[in-house]
Design a protein around this motif. Structure first.
Motif, PDB file in Angstrom:
ATOM      1  N   SER A  12     -27.731   8.822 -58.267  1.00 62.28           N
ATOM      2  CA  SER A  12     -29.077   8.778 -58.865  1.00 62.28           C
ATOM      3  C   SER A  12     -30.162   9.058 -57.832  1.00 62.28           C
ATOM      4  CB  SER A  12     -29.310   7.400 -59.502  1.00 62.28           C
ATOM      5  OG  SER A  12     -28.365   7.138 -60.515  1.00 62.28           O
ATOM      6  N   LEU A  15     -30.205  12.749 -57.001  1.00 63.19           N
ATOM      7  CA  LEU A  15     -30.938  13.526 -58.002  1.00 63.19           C
ATOM      8  C   LEU A  15     -32.442  13.366 -57.817  1.00 63.19           C
ATOM      9  CD1 LEU A  15     -28.787  12.805 -61.194  1.00 63.19           C
ATOM     10  CD2 LEU A  15     -28.913  14.950 -59.899  1.00 63.19           C
ATOM     11  N   ARG A  16     -32.869  12.142 -57.483  1.00 60.67           N
ATOM     12  CA  ARG A  16     -34.282  11.926 -57.209  1.00 60.67           C
ATOM     13  C   ARG A  16     -34.745  12.778 -56.026  1.00 60.67           C
ATOM     14  NH1 ARG A  16     -35.875   6.386 -54.406  1.00 60.67           N
ATOM     15  NH2 ARG A  16     -34.630   7.465 -52.831  1.00 60.67           N
ATOM     16  N   LEU A  19     -35.178  16.405 -57.117  1.00 55.32           N
ATOM     17  CA  LEU A  19     -36.403  16.597 -57.903  1.00 55.32           C
ATOM     18  C   LEU A  19     -37.647  16.502 -57.015  1.00 55.32           C
ATOM     19  CD1 LEU A  19     -35.493  14.572 -61.126  1.00 55.32           C
ATOM     20  CD2 LEU A  19     -35.534  17.056 -60.829  1.00 55.32           C
ATOM     21  N   THR A 276     -40.866  11.539 -65.528  1.00 52.69           N
ATOM     22  CA  THR A 276     -39.514  12.097 -65.701  1.00 52.69           C
ATOM     23  C   THR A 276     -38.670  11.855 -64.462  1.00 52.69           C
ATOM     24  OG1 THR A 276     -40.416  13.822 -67.157  1.00 52.69           O
ATOM     25  CG2 THR A 276     -38.213  14.184 -66.239  1.00 52.69           C
ATOM     26  N   VAL A 277     -39.241  12.135 -63.291  1.00 50.83           N
ATOM     27  CA  VAL A 277     -38.532  11.878 -62.034  1.00 50.83           C
ATOM     28  C   VAL A 277     -38.237  10.384 -61.894  1.00 50.83           C
ATOM     29  CG1 VAL A 277     -38.678  12.036 -59.518  1.00 50.83           C
ATOM     30  CG2 VAL A 277     -39.601  13.878 -60.935  1.00 50.83           C
ATOM     31  N   ILE A 279     -37.196   8.356 -63.978  1.00 52.49           N
ATOM     32  CA  ILE A 279     -35.964   7.939 -64.661  1.00 52.49           C
ATOM     33  C   ILE A 279     -34.803   7.894 -63.679  1.00 52.49           C
ATOM     34  CG2 ILE A 279     -34.303   8.562 -66.453  1.00 52.49           C
ATOM     35  CD1 ILE A 279     -36.650   9.749 -68.033  1.00 52.49           C
ATOM     36  N   THR A 280     -34.724   8.893 -62.787  1.00 48.72           N
ATOM     37  CA  THR A 280     -33.639   8.898 -61.796  1.00 48.72           C
ATOM     38  C   THR A 280     -33.823   7.766 -60.792  1.00 48.72           C
ATOM     39  OG1 THR A 280     -34.842  10.454 -60.352  1.00 48.72           O
ATOM     40  CG2 THR A 280     -33.381  11.393 -62.021  1.00 48.72           C
ATOM     41  N   ASN A 281     -35.076   7.489 -60.426  1.00 47.21           N
ATOM     42  CA  ASN A 281     -35.352   6.397 -59.499  1.00 47.21           C
ATOM     43  C   ASN A 281     -34.978   5.050 -60.117  1.00 47.21           C
ATOM     44  OD1 ASN A 281     -36.358   5.549 -56.941  1.00 47.21           O
ATOM     45  ND2 ASN A 281     -38.252   4.895 -57.903  1.00 47.21           N
ATOM     46  N   ALA A 283     -32.800   4.575 -62.539  1.00 48.80           N
ATOM     47  CA  ALA A 283     -31.341   4.524 -62.677  1.00 48.80           C
ATOM     48  C   ALA A 283     -30.693   4.068 -61.373  1.00 48.80           C
ATOM     49  CB  ALA A 283     -30.801   5.890 -63.091  1.00 48.80           C
ATOM     50  N   GLY A 284     -31.195   4.583 -60.243  1.00 53.74           N
ATOM     51  CA  GLY A 284     -30.665   4.170 -58.952  1.00 53.74           C
ATOM     52  C   GLY A 284     -30.824   2.680 -58.720  1.00 53.74           C
ATOM     53  N   ASN A 307     -26.658   9.582 -50.635  1.00 51.25           N
ATOM     54  CA  ASN A 307     -27.336  10.529 -51.530  1.00 51.25           C
ATOM     55  C   ASN A 307     -27.695  11.827 -50.816  1.00 51.25           C
ATOM     56  OD1 ASN A 307     -30.386  10.387 -50.612  1.00 51.25           O
ATOM     57  ND2 ASN A 307     -29.674   8.272 -50.693  1.00 51.25           N
TER      58      ASN A 307
END
Length: 345
Positions: A12, A15-16, A19, A276-277, A279-281, A283-284, A307
């Motif tokens: 996660s 992915l952050r 992005l 939107t970004v 969401i990945t933060n 999730a982590g 990561n």
């Protein structure tokens, strides 16, 4: 389960990072973007908890230092990238596990077993090999103070997350407080930057106005712009004049100059993309807090720092940047270290 959660946290956060890299090539306001990232985390955590109904205990207030430390770490990282060498700052962003494993020993008596320590050292060695740039010289250490702050406060964020789990605080309330704190802080940063911008523009206007004064008026300050002109000239001498190198850039964010041909993003678009970004933060953090609850603090922190491997793969296959032998060796070392940690757990 903690190992799986720590691995998912690494994915996660990777992915952050991807992005963030993509967004850094666009003309956005960094404070607005990160405001959106933290706002997303606060809203989603709060709304989901309305249905899950996790208890709000006293331990949720550990979310305040989590948000504060995360805010300082992110601000320091961007400042470091703007004034120092990227390779130097990147080196420190991979080292928070060293801070975590050291302080966890003194705070909670968490000692690693022999095999775990060997795996931890291999992971850290791999991260250093990936991050370290062989061309750094003693005279190229500008921004090292910001790199140190980044390392320390990312480490403090992990430690405060662990402390929140030890206090039996539930995940969603803690994250609501953490992201709410970060949202407020980045909103304040944006407002301060907006207050600072008109003042800078005012100095430029008064400096331009002196062109219409007579030589005697400019010398004595008796003209309509006299007093302000002296302030503007004084400011110019200190390095903030309209003709400085910084003002010649078409537009800047905290990461440095951006492409002049790229259109400027509106505030609405920047906030929505930041959410939107975010969401990945989020999730982590949803993965790493249960990992801290069940695993050794330093090991979880080291695994989540992996990561960087995902970001390197993105650079290789999407950005078409070649991975050097040094980076490939570092990836293999880090993966080998994680394997050792897994076998020892």
């Amino acid at each position: 389960m903690w190992f799986m959660y720590a691995s998912l946290a690494a994915v996660s956060f990777g992915l952050r990072g991807i992005l963030y890299q993509w967004t850094s090539q666009r003309r956005t306001d960094r404070n607005v973007l990160l405001f959106g990232v933290y706002l997303s985390g606060a809203l989603i955590s709060f709304v989901v908890n309305l249905f899950v109904n996790q208890t709000w205990s006293q331990g949720v207030w550990f979310g305040v230092p989590m948000g504060l430390f995360s805010f300082i770490a992110n601000a320091s990282m961007y400042k470091g990238y703007s004034v120092g060498r990227a390779s130097l700052i990147a080196l420190f962003t991979g080292l928070p596990p060293v801070v975590v494993v050291t302080l966890a020993y003194f705070m909670w008596g968490e000692a690693l077993g022999l095999v775990q320590m060997a795996g931890f050292c291999i992971v850290i060695l791999g991260l250093l090999v990936i991050r370290y740039s062989h061309d750094l010289k003693l005279g190229q250490l500008q921004g090292i103070q910001w790199g140190l702050l980044t390392m320390l406060f990312f480490g403090f964020t992990d430690l405060s997350s662990k402390q929140a789990t030890l206090s039996a605080a539930n995940t969603l309330p803690v994250l609501t407080v953490m992201y709410g704190t970060g949202t407020i802080l980045f909103a304040c940063m944006y407002l301060l930057s907006r207050l600072k911008t008109p003042a800078e523009k005012g100095l430029k206007i008064t400096a331009a106005g002196t062109a219409h004064e007579t030589p005697r008026e400019r010398e004595t300050g008796e003209g309509p712009y006299g007093q302000q002109a002296r302030i503007s000239r004084h400011s110019g001498e200190s390095g903030s004049s309209p003709n400085s190198g910084e003002s010649r850039q078409p537009l800047q964010n905290s990461g440095g100059p951006v492409r002049a041909a790229s259109p400027v993003w509106s505030m609405k678009r920047t906030v929505l993309w930041g959410m939107t970004v975010g969401i990945t933060n989020l999730a982590g953090m949803l993965f790493i807090i249960p990992a801290f609850r069940g695993g050794v603090t330093g090991i979880v922190s080291a695994i989540s720092a992996m990561n960087v491997v995902l970001v390197l793969l993105y650079a290789q296959f999407y950005l078409k940047e070649n991975i050097s032998r040094r980076e490939a060796c570092g990836m293999l070392l880090a993966l080998a270290g994680i394997l050792v940690v897994r076998l020892a757990s």
